[in-house]
Scaffold this motif. Structure first.
Motif, PDB file in Angstrom:
ATOM      1  N   SER A 243     -37.105   0.919  22.158  1.00 33.96           N
ATOM      2  CA  SER A 243     -38.467   0.580  21.925  1.00 33.96           C
ATOM      3  C   SER A 243     -38.693  -0.427  20.910  1.00 33.96           C
ATOM      4  CB  SER A 243     -39.382   1.674  22.066  1.00 33.96           C
ATOM      5  OG  SER A 243     -39.415   2.263  23.296  1.00 33.96           O
ATOM      6  N   THR A 244     -37.632  -0.718  20.298  1.00 34.82           N
ATOM      7  CA  THR A 244     -37.705  -1.437  18.821  1.00 34.82           C
ATOM      8  C   THR A 244     -38.709  -2.505  18.916  1.00 34.82           C
ATOM      9  OG1 THR A 244     -35.486  -1.106  18.204  1.00 34.82           O
ATOM     10  CG2 THR A 244     -36.359  -2.736  17.291  1.00 34.82           C
ATOM     11  N   LEU A 245     -38.702  -3.488  19.682  1.00 34.78           N
ATOM     12  CA  LEU A 245     -39.503  -4.817  19.642  1.00 34.78           C
ATOM     13  C   LEU A 245     -41.127  -4.336  19.799  1.00 34.78           C
ATOM     14  CD1 LEU A 245     -37.547  -7.637  21.731  1.00 34.78           C
ATOM     15  CD2 LEU A 245     -38.436  -7.456  19.298  1.00 34.78           C
ATOM     16  N   PRO A 246     -41.456  -3.625  20.736  1.00 33.02           N
ATOM     17  CA  PRO A 246     -42.992  -3.227  20.699  1.00 33.02           C
ATOM     18  C   PRO A 246     -43.154  -2.442  19.623  1.00 33.02           C
ATOM     19  CG  PRO A 246     -41.687  -2.090  22.450  1.00 33.02           C
ATOM     20  CD  PRO A 246     -40.904  -3.182  21.884  1.00 33.02           C
ATOM     21  N   HIS A 250     -46.188  -3.435  16.597  1.00 32.29           N
ATOM     22  CA  HIS A 250     -47.262  -2.579  16.127  1.00 32.29           C
ATOM     23  C   HIS A 250     -47.351  -2.301  14.604  1.00 32.29           C
ATOM     24  CE1 HIS A 250     -49.459  -1.797  20.092  1.00 32.29           C
ATOM     25  NE2 HIS A 250     -48.166  -1.522  20.407  1.00 32.29           N
ATOM     26  N   VAL A 251     -45.862  -1.834  14.165  1.00 38.51           N
ATOM     27  CA  VAL A 251     -45.869  -1.747  12.613  1.00 38.51           C
ATOM     28  C   VAL A 251     -46.333  -2.793  11.952  1.00 38.51           C
ATOM     29  CG1 VAL A 251     -44.215  -1.184  10.961  1.00 38.51           C
ATOM     30  CG2 VAL A 251     -44.180   0.056  13.007  1.00 38.51           C
ATOM     31  N   ARG A 252     -45.780  -4.212  12.275  1.00 40.36           N
ATOM     32  CA  ARG A 252     -46.165  -5.381  11.434  1.00 40.36           C
ATOM     33  C   ARG A 252     -47.834  -5.598  11.536  1.00 40.36           C
ATOM     34  NH1 ARG A 252     -47.152 -10.606  12.362  1.00 40.36           N
ATOM     35  NH2 ARG A 252     -46.300 -12.014  10.683  1.00 40.36           N
ATOM     36  N   ASN A 253     -48.565  -5.588  12.839  1.00 40.12           N
ATOM     37  CA  ASN A 253     -49.721  -5.754  12.729  1.00 40.12           C
ATOM     38  C   ASN A 253     -50.611  -4.604  11.963  1.00 40.12           C
ATOM     39  OD1 ASN A 253     -49.464  -7.935  14.580  1.00 40.12           O
ATOM     40  ND2 ASN A 253     -49.748  -6.427  16.287  1.00 40.12           N
ATOM     41  N   ALA A 254     -50.028  -3.539  11.789  1.00 40.99           N
ATOM     42  CA  ALA A 254     -50.434  -2.476  11.233  1.00 40.99           C
ATOM     43  C   ALA A 254     -50.565  -2.637   9.655  1.00 40.99           C
ATOM     44  CB  ALA A 254     -50.285  -0.955  11.264  1.00 40.99           C
ATOM     45  N   HIS A 420     -36.202  -3.266  25.660  1.00 37.97           N
ATOM     46  CA  HIS A 420     -37.372  -3.999  26.289  1.00 37.97           C
ATOM     47  C   HIS A 420     -38.396  -4.461  25.396  1.00 37.97           C
ATOM     48  CE1 HIS A 420     -38.828   0.272  25.829  1.00 37.97           C
ATOM     49  NE2 HIS A 420     -39.646  -0.185  25.708  1.00 37.97           N
ATOM     50  N   GLY A 421     -39.308  -5.166  25.771  1.00 35.28           N
ATOM     51  CA  GLY A 421     -40.516  -5.933  24.972  1.00 35.28           C
ATOM     52  C   GLY A 421     -40.123  -7.479  24.953  1.00 35.28           C
ATOM     53  N   ARG A 422     -41.306  -8.005  24.483  1.00 33.27           N
ATOM     54  CA  ARG A 422     -41.084  -9.487  24.396  1.00 33.27           C
ATOM     55  C   ARG A 422     -41.626 -10.033  22.789  1.00 33.27           C
ATOM     56  NH1 ARG A 422     -40.860 -12.409  29.127  1.00 33.27           N
ATOM     57  NH2 ARG A 422     -41.800 -13.739  28.338  1.00 33.27           N
ATOM     58  N   SER A 423     -41.077 -11.111  22.445  1.00 32.36           N
ATOM     59  CA  SER A 423     -41.455 -11.757  21.307  1.00 32.36           C
ATOM     60  C   SER A 423     -40.938 -13.056  21.481  1.00 32.36           C
ATOM     61  CB  SER A 423     -40.743 -11.015  20.239  1.00 32.36           C
ATOM     62  OG  SER A 423     -40.934 -11.634  19.099  1.00 32.36           O
ATOM     63  N   LYS A 424     -41.644 -13.891  20.926  1.00 30.04           N
ATOM     64  CA  LYS A 424     -41.343 -15.439  20.816  1.00 30.04           C
ATOM     65  C   LYS A 424     -40.201 -15.698  20.259  1.00 30.04           C
ATOM     66  CE  LYS A 424     -44.771 -16.573  17.363  1.00 30.04           C
ATOM     67  NZ  LYS A 424     -46.017 -17.583  16.937  1.00 30.04           N
ATOM     68  N   ILE A 454     -37.074  -8.593  12.880  1.00 30.08           N
ATOM     69  CA  ILE A 454     -38.201  -7.863  13.820  1.00 30.08           C
ATOM     70  C   ILE A 454     -37.241  -6.605  14.397  1.00 30.08           C
ATOM     71  CG2 ILE A 454     -39.899  -9.527  14.072  1.00 30.08           C
ATOM     72  CD1 ILE A 454     -38.245 -10.065  16.761  1.00 30.08           C
ATOM     73  N   GLY A 455     -36.273  -6.469  13.636  1.00 23.57           N
ATOM     74  CA  GLY A 455     -35.404  -4.898  14.049  1.00 23.57           C
ATOM     75  C   GLY A 455     -34.197  -5.139  14.989  1.00 23.57           C
TER      76      GLY A 455
END
Length: 467
Positions: A243-246, A250-254, A420-424, A454-455
């Motif tokens: 779950s690293t990407l999602p 969340h951590v970065r936005n916070a 999983h997860g998405r990032s540009k 981003i991990g």
């Protein structure tokens, strides 16, 4: 860069260890230098606020590097009973004391251990000292008026150096030597202790902060700092490294929300126009339970890693934003408690020890898959060449061997397909686990590829038993 050069003019330094007065202290602790500068400030008659501001600024800097002769001859000292300074003799019960004046003086036990180095010059060096120019003149006045460091029988010559030196000892989280260093509030403590000693001379200043030091390594290092800021994730849903990407999003936005409106390019990763910066910036990395017989890849914490060029002010701002504990909201999954971990604390989970990722090794393996910066080509740059360029991009030599696969060589790490997860930054790009062997030992932290901030692409040394 700030560097203070101190030369012991007698060729030896009479300085007692705080814990054992019969043994010599060498090299002089940085706090010893700071105390001498405060003493010079008092002897100069406390000339204006500039020098006081300079000392308060100096105590807030990170621990300095030290250049000193570490093979100095250390001479222990027997006890000597020395007469105290002259004082007025008082008659007791109207009786006169007819003894000689030297016989009337009381004697106190004293120790004079000494260190005799081959080179009597010691340099205290701060590679990054933002705001120095504002205090340079005041510091120069204090430094050039130093008379002694340690005992008064150790006269010194001191000056500000213009050129950096190769240090003998560097501050680190886990080192072989522990030295006392100044920290915020030390100036006020020394001033208060001086005032109290006018009433009771037995009062001593508190020991203060201790910092670990070690001899600098000659191995190549990455562009990222070894001193990560680490937080623990407690409560809430049970998450794994897959779950690293999602989670990192969340951590970065916070974190950006906690920074507020003003945040530097180095901390947010975007320039003034909102575009992703091409300069090294803050990396947010997952810390999971891996590399153990019972490892399951569970997420235990997050490491925030700045480039080595980051200023003290930026590091402080990041630390202030992470202070808490505070809640990290994960949408439908609920919330987790984020707790900042002091770098000198003990008893934390082994998975939260970031020093594992900063050790020296010639063989490294990916914990999270490496996202290739570009697509490999049959007739052009292959996967190995792309990873070699990724290594060089973070300041490391090109590897001599790269082995790829879908499964990590680190036990507990999920397979490449499980993430999983998405990032540009990483969508549509090739992801692979890798074992990378260099022709020499290198030092981490090691984050490679397009997802290094981003991990993804986080690597750790591969133990010899697993090679």
């Amino acid at each position: 860069m700030l560097a203070i050069e101190v030369e012991f003019l007698m060729g030896r330094a009479v300085i007692s260890q705080v814990m054992d007065r019969t043994q010599a202290e060498w090299p002089p602790h940085p706090q010893r230098l700071f105390s001498a500068l405060v003493a010079a400030y008092g002897e100069l008659g406390e000339q204006g606020d500039n020098q006081e501001q300079a000392l308060r600024w100096l105590e807030g800097l990170p621990p300095p590097e030290i250049k000193a002769d570490l093979s100095a001859s250390l001479r222990s000292s027997p006890s000597y009973f020395v007469p105290v300074n002259d004082e007025v003799t008082k008659a007791v019960k109207d009786k006169n004391d007819f003894r000689h004046v030297l016989d009337r003086r009381t004697r106190q036990e004293r120790f004079f251990p000494a260190a005799v180095p081959g080179d009597p010059v010691v340099v205290f060096q701060w590679p990054c000292a933002p705001g120095l120019e504002q205090h340079r003149a005041a510091l120069r006045g204090l430094v050039e008026n130093l008379t002694y460091v340690g005992h008064s029988s150790s006269p010194v010559r001191a000056c500000l150096r213009e050129q950096p030196v190769q240090p003998s000892l560097c501050p680190t989280n886990q080192g072989e030597i522990s030295l006392r260093v100044p920290s915020s509030g030390r100036f006020d403590r020394l001033v208060t202790t001086h005032e109290l000693r006018e009433i009771d001379e037995s009062i001593q200043p508190p020991l203060g902060r201790f910092q670990s030091y070690q001899r600098p390594s000659l191995v190549r290092r990455s562009i990222f700092s070894e001193n990560a800021l680490v937080v623990a994730l407690e409560g809430g849903p049970r998450l794994g490294l897959d779950s690293t990407l999602p989670l990192i999003q969340h951590v970065r936005n916070a974190l950006l929300a906690r920074f507020g409106s003003s945040v530097s390019e180095l901390l947010c990763g975007h320039d003034a126009e909102g575009k992703m910066t091409r300069q090294p910036h803050l990396a947010i990395l997952p810390l999971g339970f891996v590399d153990s017989g019972h490892a399951d890849g569970a997420l235990k914490g997050i490491a925030f890693v700045l480039p080595s060029t980051a200023s003290t002010a930026e590091r402080r701002k990041l630390r202030a934003a992470l202070a808490g504990p505070w809640q990290l909201h994960l949408g439908p999954l609920g919330s987790m408690t984020v707790r900042y971990i002091d770098p000198f604390s003990r008893g934390e989970l082994k998975a939260l020890d970031f020093s594992v990722y900063t050790q020296e090794s010639d063989v490294w393996a990916s914990v999270t898959p490496i996202v290739l910066d570009r697509h490999p080509k049959k007739n052009g740059a292959g996967v190995e060449a792309v990873i070699a360029m990724a290594c060089e991009r973070i300041g490391l030599p090109a590897p001599v061997e790269v082995r790829l696969g879908c499964v990590s060589a680190i036990s507990g790490a999920p397979t490449e397909r499980d993430f999983h997860g998405r990032s540009k930054q990483v969508d549509g790009k090739v992801r692979r686990h890798a074992v990378i062997r260099f022709g020499e030992r290198v030092r981490g932290p090691l984050m490679l590829g397009a997802g290094r901030f981003i991990g993804l692409g986080l690597c750790m040394p591969l133990r010899k038993s697993k090679r």
